[in-house]
Write an enzyme that holds these catalytic residues in place. Structure first.
Site, PDB file in Angstrom:
ATOM      1  N   CYS A   1       0.858  -1.191   0.000  1.00 44.40           N
ATOM      2  CA  CYS A   1       0.000   0.000   0.000  1.00 44.40           C
ATOM      3  C   CYS A   1       0.893   1.239   0.000  1.00 44.40           C
ATOM      4  CB  CYS A   1      -0.866  -0.040   1.257  1.00 44.40           C
ATOM      5  SG  CYS A   1      -1.858   1.424   1.571  1.00 44.40           S
ATOM      6  N   HIS A   2       0.350   2.355  -0.462  1.00 45.89           N
ATOM      7  CA  HIS A   2       1.156   3.578  -0.465  1.00 45.89           C
ATOM      8  C   HIS A   2       1.594   3.966   0.955  1.00 45.89           C
ATOM      9  CE1 HIS A   2       2.234   6.968  -3.292  1.00 45.89           C
ATOM     10  NE2 HIS A   2       2.848   7.223  -2.172  1.00 45.89           N
ATOM     11  N   THR A   3       0.822   3.563   1.948  1.00 43.86           N
ATOM     12  CA  THR A   3       1.193   3.899   3.330  1.00 43.86           C
ATOM     13  C   THR A   3       2.504   3.212   3.723  1.00 43.86           C
ATOM     14  OG1 THR A   3      -1.151   4.130   3.826  1.00 43.86           O
ATOM     15  CG2 THR A   3       0.339   3.972   5.710  1.00 43.86           C
TER      16      THR A   3
ATOM     17  N   HIS B   1       0.827  -4.226   5.865  1.00 43.87           N
ATOM     18  CA  HIS B   1      -0.390  -4.244   6.698  1.00 43.87           C
ATOM     19  C   HIS B   1      -1.593  -4.706   5.888  1.00 43.87           C
ATOM     20  CE1 HIS B   1      -0.274  -0.383   4.623  1.00 43.87           C
ATOM     21  NE2 HIS B   1      -1.592  -0.380   4.704  1.00 43.87           N
ATOM     22  N   GLU B   2      -1.326  -5.333   4.720  1.00 36.64           N
ATOM     23  CA  GLU B   2      -2.431  -5.709   3.815  1.00 36.64           C
ATOM     24  C   GLU B   2      -2.275  -7.200   3.466  1.00 36.64           C
ATOM     25  OE1 GLU B   2      -4.074  -2.773   0.593  1.00 36.64           O
ATOM     26  OE2 GLU B   2      -2.784  -4.191  -0.451  1.00 36.64           O
TER      27      GLU B   2
ATOM     28  N   CYS C   1     -11.958  -4.803  19.449  1.00 36.63           N
ATOM     29  CA  CYS C   1     -11.966  -5.551  20.721  1.00 36.63           C
ATOM     30  C   CYS C   1     -13.380  -5.765  21.244  1.00 36.63           C
ATOM     31  CB  CYS C   1     -11.117  -4.841  21.776  1.00 36.63           C
ATOM     32  SG  CYS C   1     -11.902  -3.372  22.493  1.00 36.63           S
TER      33      CYS C   1
ATOM     34  N   CYS D   1     -13.759  -1.732  24.303  1.00 42.02           N
ATOM     35  CA  CYS D   1     -13.251  -0.398  24.676  1.00 42.02           C
ATOM     36  C   CYS D   1     -14.359   0.651  24.478  1.00 42.02           C
ATOM     37  CB  CYS D   1     -12.012  -0.032  23.855  1.00 42.02           C
ATOM     38  SG  CYS D   1     -12.350   0.294  22.113  1.00 42.02           S
TER      39      CYS D   1
ATOM     40  N   CYS E   1     -15.228   1.056  20.709  1.00 40.71           N
ATOM     41  CA  CYS E   1     -16.029  -0.043  20.143  1.00 40.71           C
ATOM     42  C   CYS E   1     -17.453   0.009  20.695  1.00 40.71           C
ATOM     43  CB  CYS E   1     -15.403  -1.396  20.458  1.00 40.71           C
ATOM     44  SG  CYS E   1     -13.939  -1.769  19.458  1.00 40.71           S
TER      45      CYS E   1
ATOM     46  N   CYS F   1     -11.017   1.368  17.261  1.00 41.60           N
ATOM     47  CA  CYS F   1     -10.789   0.658  18.517  1.00 41.60           C
ATOM     48  C   CYS F   1      -9.512   1.205  19.159  1.00 41.60           C
ATOM     49  CB  CYS F   1     -10.625  -0.832  18.217  1.00 41.60           C
ATOM     50  SG  CYS F   1     -10.158  -1.842  19.620  1.00 41.60           S
TER      51      CYS F   1
ATOM     52  N   ARG G   1      -4.041   0.666  20.611  1.00 41.19           N
ATOM     53  CA  ARG G   1      -3.498   1.651  19.657  1.00 41.19           C
ATOM     54  C   ARG G   1      -2.146   2.216  20.126  1.00 41.19           C
ATOM     55  NH1 ARG G   1      -1.187   4.021  16.708  1.00 41.19           N
ATOM     56  NH2 ARG G   1      -1.764   5.453  15.030  1.00 41.19           N
TER      57      ARG G   1
ATOM     58  N   CYS H   1      -6.555  -3.823   3.431  1.00 40.25           N
ATOM     59  CA  CYS H   1      -6.466  -2.355   3.461  1.00 40.25           C
ATOM     60  C   CYS H   1      -7.221  -1.729   2.284  1.00 40.25           C
ATOM     61  CB  CYS H   1      -5.028  -1.843   3.509  1.00 40.25           C
ATOM     62  SG  CYS H   1      -5.008  -0.034   3.663  1.00 40.25           S
TER      63      CYS H   1
ATOM     64  N   ARG I   1      -2.059  -2.376  -7.743  1.00 39.99           N
ATOM     65  CA  ARG I   1      -1.591  -3.072  -6.555  1.00 39.99           C
ATOM     66  C   ARG I   1      -0.582  -4.135  -6.942  1.00 39.99           C
ATOM     67  NH1 ARG I   1      -2.324   0.256  -2.875  1.00 39.99           N
ATOM     68  NH2 ARG I   1      -3.338  -0.364  -0.940  1.00 39.99           N
TER      69      ARG I   1
HETATM   70  P1  NAD Z   1      -1.325   5.106  -5.087  1.00 43.15           P
HETATM   71  O1  NAD Z   1       0.064   5.551  -5.205  1.00 43.15           O
HETATM   72  O2  NAD Z   1      -1.727   3.786  -5.637  1.00 43.15           O
HETATM   73  O3  NAD Z   1      -2.305   6.190  -5.762  1.00 43.15           O
HETATM   74  C1  NAD Z   1      -2.192   7.571  -5.598  1.00 43.15           C
HETATM   75  C2  NAD Z   1      -2.777   8.232  -6.843  1.00 43.15           C
HETATM   76  O4  NAD Z   1      -2.862   9.643  -6.614  1.00 43.15           O
HETATM   77  C3  NAD Z   1      -1.921   8.026  -8.089  1.00 43.15           C
HETATM   78  O5  NAD Z   1      -2.731   7.583  -9.174  1.00 43.15           O
HETATM   79  C4  NAD Z   1      -1.348   9.414  -8.361  1.00 43.15           C
HETATM   80  O6  NAD Z   1      -1.122   9.657  -9.739  1.00 43.15           O
HETATM   81  C5  NAD Z   1      -2.466  10.302  -7.799  1.00 43.15           C
HETATM   82  N1  NAD Z   1      -2.032  11.658  -7.460  1.00 43.15           N
HETATM   83  C6  NAD Z   1      -0.879  12.035  -6.851  1.00 43.15           C
HETATM   84  N2  NAD Z   1      -0.849  13.373  -6.712  1.00 43.15           N
HETATM   85  C7  NAD Z   1      -2.005  13.840  -7.230  1.00 43.15           C
HETATM   86  C8  NAD Z   1      -2.544  15.147  -7.385  1.00 43.15           C
HETATM   87  N3  NAD Z   1      -1.889  16.228  -6.974  1.00 43.15           N
HETATM   88  N4  NAD Z   1      -3.769  15.269  -7.944  1.00 43.15           N
HETATM   89  C9  NAD Z   1      -4.450  14.163  -8.383  1.00 43.15           C
HETATM   90  N5  NAD Z   1      -3.962  12.899  -8.275  1.00 43.15           N
HETATM   91  C10 NAD Z   1      -2.762  12.745  -7.699  1.00 43.15           C
HETATM   92  O7  NAD Z   1      -1.683   5.166  -3.528  1.00 43.15           O
HETATM   93  P2  NAD Z   1      -2.856   4.402  -2.738  1.00 43.15           P
HETATM   94  O8  NAD Z   1      -2.347   3.103  -2.249  1.00 43.15           O
HETATM   95  O9  NAD Z   1      -4.092   4.475  -3.548  1.00 43.15           O
HETATM   96  O10 NAD Z   1      -2.994   5.352  -1.462  1.00 43.15           O
HETATM   97  C11 NAD Z   1      -3.552   6.645  -1.610  1.00 43.15           C
HETATM   98  C12 NAD Z   1      -3.490   7.403  -0.294  1.00 43.15           C
HETATM   99  O11 NAD Z   1      -4.367   6.799   0.657  1.00 43.15           O
HETATM  100  C13 NAD Z   1      -2.103   7.388   0.359  1.00 43.15           C
HETATM  101  O12 NAD Z   1      -1.905   8.660   0.967  1.00 43.15           O
HETATM  102  C14 NAD Z   1      -2.236   6.316   1.423  1.00 43.15           C
HETATM  103  O13 NAD Z   1      -1.304   6.486   2.457  1.00 43.15           O
HETATM  104  C15 NAD Z   1      -3.655   6.558   1.879  1.00 43.15           C
HETATM  105  N6  NAD Z   1      -4.351   5.464   2.560  1.00 43.15           N
HETATM  106  C16 NAD Z   1      -5.180   5.799   3.593  1.00 43.15           C
HETATM  107  C17 NAD Z   1      -5.928   4.832   4.233  1.00 43.15           C
HETATM  108  C18 NAD Z   1      -6.863   5.191   5.333  1.00 43.15           C
HETATM  109  O14 NAD Z   1      -7.338   4.300   6.040  1.00 43.15           O
HETATM  110  N7  NAD Z   1      -7.187   6.463   5.533  1.00 43.15           N
HETATM  111  C19 NAD Z   1      -5.796   3.492   3.829  1.00 43.15           C
HETATM  112  C20 NAD Z   1      -4.944   3.183   2.760  1.00 43.15           C
HETATM  113  C21 NAD Z   1      -4.223   4.182   2.129  1.00 43.15           C
HETATM  114  N1  AHE Z   2       1.104   7.101  11.442  1.00 43.10           N
HETATM  115  C1  AHE Z   2       0.543   8.245  10.776  1.00 43.10           C
HETATM  116  C2  AHE Z   2      -0.939   8.054  10.501  1.00 43.10           C
HETATM  117  C3  AHE Z   2      -1.160   7.071   9.421  1.00 43.10           C
HETATM  118  C4  AHE Z   2      -2.638   6.857   9.230  1.00 43.10           C
HETATM  119  O1  AHE Z   2      -3.442   7.795   9.270  1.00 43.10           O
HETATM  120  N2  AHE Z   2      -2.986   5.621   8.999  1.00 43.10           N
HETATM  121  C5  AHE Z   2      -4.352   5.240   8.689  1.00 43.10           C
HETATM  122  C6  AHE Z   2      -4.319   3.959   7.947  1.00 43.10           C
HETATM  123  S1  AHE Z   2      -3.415   4.070   6.436  1.00 43.10           S
HETATM  124  C7  AHE Z   2      -3.509   2.497   5.857  1.00 43.10           C
HETATM  125  O2  AHE Z   2      -2.904   2.425   4.643  1.00 43.10           O
HETATM  126  C8  AHE Z   2      -5.177   4.975   9.951  1.00 43.10           C
HETATM  127  O3  AHE Z   2      -5.854   3.983  10.097  1.00 43.10           O
HETATM  128  N3  AHE Z   2      -5.164   5.888  10.857  1.00 43.10           N
HETATM  129  C9  AHE Z   2      -5.821   5.734  12.128  1.00 43.10           C
HETATM  130  C10 AHE Z   2      -4.816   5.326  13.178  1.00 43.10           C
HETATM  131  O4  AHE Z   2      -5.229   5.119  14.322  1.00 43.10           O
HETATM  132  O5  AHE Z   2      -3.620   5.223  12.843  1.00 43.10           O
HETATM  133  C11 AHE Z   2       0.753   9.501  11.591  1.00 43.10           C
HETATM  134  O6  AHE Z   2       0.390  10.580  11.092  1.00 43.10           O
HETATM  135  O7  AHE Z   2       1.287   9.382  12.700  1.00 43.10           O
HETATM  136 ZN    ZN Z   3      -2.878   0.664   3.498  1.00 42.16          ZN
END
Ligand code: NAD
Ligand code: AHE
Ligand code: ZN
Length: 369
Positions: free
Chosen positions: A40-42, A62-63, A92, A95, A98, A106, A110, A169, A364
């Site tokens: 994942c991008h994360t 994490h995936e 859980c 908590c 939850c 949860c 954490r 994920c 992916r």
């Molecule tokens: P990815 O690299 O597969 O996709 C990102 C996309 O964004 C790419 O297609 C890229 O071209 C596009 N992009 C980049 N800059 C841009 C811009 N300025 N304008 C428009 N498009 C743009 O990444 P991903 O795996 O899809 O992850 C995307 C984001 O989601 C990451 O920041 C990741 O950390 C986050 N994420 C968050 C959660 C969550 O639970 N909140 C879960 C998973 C991933």
């Molecule tokens: N560690 C980062 C925060 C990262 C973050 O926001 N993670 C998401 C999942 S990304 C999965 O690809 C998330 O679930 N956040 C809730 C949590 O509890 O972490 C930071 O900024 O410190």
């Molecule tokens: Zn992820």
């Protein structure tokens, strides 16, 4: 026992494949053999040193999906042989969070999870006698890993690991943000910023719930074809339009979108996503994870006039309850996964997966053990 793993010894350095020592599960813990893991991008964000919680040396990932091999004392919800998906957002069911039924976040483990250790404050992994830290409570870039029981979703045995891992994920995050967080209604206009592994799942979630216009925004033109494949009706590349992206999107959605989603992690894009929402009711969901130190801003007037800014972690999904259902959605053909898995790699090739992501050439990459 020994396990093969891709270790992040330092930020900004490629992962190294080594054989580690792994302690067995303690009370309330489970040993899982990981069969497949997505990248994942994360994971890349943490490896690039952009995560304020990033700890090294650690085992990222994490995936994943795998099989329970051993359970510690007191574990009752899974047994050896069960197929499971590790949960970075555990459930859980005890908590405050939850029990509130208001959030999936949860809080029971954490704090230790963020410090790269198990709930008892120690790591199960070591290399040459020194601890290697866990990551997001999962560390799926290891062939074997140990997780707390509350961080495992038991799934059906017939779901293929090399596809179901993505539900750990990306799939749940994207589809769940539509269904659980935004609660997109049929006929809505939706704008999705960033058509990667997350954004395409937002698009297919929007299609599933019957959205009308589904606009995809990406700076990479190659993503247009990808978006259309999963239900996108319009594509916009901010680099090739005349004028301002927000005004362009407001025009395209008859005054603004009902729902927008940031799937880029770019704080400038997050602002655009909010401001492309319809006055009075538009909801913008931040999914993207921004670099340490970045902040979002907008004119408060944007909120005063009824736009709503929200965030979504793991698609608002309660893992042990919702993940098995999402696996069913996949197995029943309600959502697609197979075409999004663009690359299948061996553990030795894992750094290639990071390169493909940075080059925008993969949706992916999945590592199979
Ligand atoms: P990815 O690299 O597969 O996709 C990102 C996309 O964004 C790419 O297609 C890229 O071209 C596009 N992009 C980049 N800059 C841009 C811009 N300025 N304008 C428009 N498009 C743009 O990444 P991903 O795996 O899809 O992850 C995307 C984001 O989601 C990451 O920041 C990741 O950390 C986050 N994420 C968050 C959660 C969550 O639970 N909140 C879960 C998973 C991933
Ligand atoms: N560690 C980062 C925060 C990262 C973050 O926001 N993670 C998401 C999942 S990304 C999965 O690809 C998330 O679930 N956040 C809730 C949590 O509890 O972490 C930071 O900024 O410190
Ligand atoms: Zn992820």
């Amino acid at each position: 026992m020994k396990t093969r793993a891709a270790v992040a010894f330092e930020a900004k350095r490629p992962l190294e494949i080594v054989e580690l020592d792994l302690d067995g599960p303690k009370a309330g813990e489970v040993l899982v053999e990981i069969k497949a893991t997505g990248i994942c991008h994360t994971d890349a964000y943490t490896l690039d040193g952009l995560d304020s919680e990033g700890i090294f040396p650690s085992i990222l990932g994490h995936e994943g999906a795998g099989i329970v091999r051993e359970v510690g004392a007191g574990v009752t919800s899974v047994k050896p042989g069960d197929h499971v998906i590790p949960l970075y957002t555990p459930e859980c069911r005890q908590c405050k969070s939850c029990l509130s039924q208001k959030t999936n976040l949860c809080t029971s483990i954490r704090a230790t999870q963020g410090k790269g250790v198990m709930p008892d404050g120690t790591s199960r992994f070591s290399y040459q006698g020194k601890p290697i830290y866990h990551y997001m409570g999962c560390s799926t870039f290891s062939n074997f890993t140990v997780l707390p029981e509350i961080a495992l979703a038991k799934i059906r045995d017939d779901a293929p690991f090399d596809k179901s891992c993505y539900i750990g994920c990306g799939v749940t995050t994207g589809v769940g943000a539509v269904v659980n967080t935004a609660k997109v209604t049929p006929g809505s206009n939706v704008v999705v910023f960033g058509l990667g592994g997350i954004g395409l799942n937002v698009i297919q979630g929007a299609r599933m719930v019957g959205a009308d216009k589904i606009v995809g925004v990406d700076i990479n033109d190659d993503k247009e074809e990808w978006g259309r494949r999963f239900g996108m009706t319009h594509f916009v590349n901010p680099k090739t339009i005349d004028g301002d992206i927000v005004q362009h999107l407001v025009g395209l959605t008859d005054g603004g979108a009902d729902y927008t989603f940031d799937c880029t992690g770019n704080t400038t894009v997050m602002r655009q996503a909010l401001e492309a929402c319809h006055r009075g009711w538009g909801v913008s969901v931040v999914i993207g994870v921004a670099e340490a130190g970045k902040e979002i801003s907008t004119r408060p007037f944007q909120l005063v006039t009824g736009r709503v800014w929200k965030g979504s972690a793991f698609g608002g999904a309660r893992g042990r309850t919702d993940v098995p259902k999402i696996v069913d959605w996949y197995m029943n053909g309600k959502i697609e996964i197979d075409p999004m898995i663009t690359h299948v790699l061996k553990l030795e090739e894992i750094n290639k997966g990071f390169e493909l992501m940075h080059e925008g050439k993969s949706i992916r990459s999945v590592v199979v053990f």
